[in-house]
Write an enzyme that holds these catalytic residues in place. Sequence first.
Site, PDB file in Angstrom:
ATOM      1  N   GLU A 145      72.488  76.149  -3.322  1.00 24.65           N
ATOM      2  CA  GLU A 145      73.008  75.165  -2.384  1.00 24.65           C
ATOM      3  C   GLU A 145      72.540  75.569  -0.994  1.00 24.65           C
ATOM      4  OE1 GLU A 145      77.056  75.721  -0.458  1.00 24.65           O
ATOM      5  OE2 GLU A 145      77.531  76.276  -2.511  1.00 24.65           O
ATOM      6  N   LYS A 189      85.718  74.936  -6.390  1.00 22.00           N
ATOM      7  CA  LYS A 189      85.198  76.108  -5.690  1.00 22.00           C
ATOM      8  C   LYS A 189      86.400  76.898  -5.175  1.00 22.00           C
ATOM      9  CE  LYS A 189      82.927  77.169  -1.280  1.00 22.00           C
ATOM     10  NZ  LYS A 189      82.124  76.621  -0.170  1.00 22.00           N
TER      11      LYS A 189
END
Length: 207
Positions: A38, A125
């Site tokens: 990411e 997350k």
Amino acid sequence: MRPAELPYRTLAIVRGTDRDAALRTVLTLAEEGLTASEVSLTTTDALWVIEQARRELGPDADLGAGTVLTPDDAARATDAGAGFLVTPGLVADLPHGPGHPPVLMGALTPSEVMAATRHGAVAVKLFPALLGGPAHLAALRAPFPDVPFVPVGGIDAATALAHLAAGAVAVGVGSPLVGDAADGGDRRALRDRAAHWRRALGAVVAP
């Protein structure tokens, strides 16, 4: 993107001040077998980095955008080629579902985990993971056994293994893996860290 299927169950977090170095970092990690990255939107020219990395890695690469805070962030990152989105906390108004990139939404408490799943997160997350460690993850998994958790924040090789043992489907790792590479640091050192990471996690996690 399915976190449990990522090579070495690892999502690399690339954040830096040099756009060319950030791009090289993503590509080097992919060369080293850590193919899921990411690019934080706090990176200098992050959308350019995502665009170029997508062009180099192809349409099927696990390449996403991190630090997504608003629907506008999500739209711009998607247009740049992000295949998934990662938020640091709850972002209730992100579009989700068919036609939209999957979202890993940040949460820490039980209430936030419940909200993240209501808002369409494909995984939670767990951030910042260093606050509670693997014991916190294990406690959350008791009431949420079907929620995929991806701990992020303070994750090194040892804590990655501990979190995976506690039931994480994958981990997100930044500086212990990336170091200063995305700021223009030594790419050989990045390759060495990637090799160390593969050895450490490959002993217990199939790549």
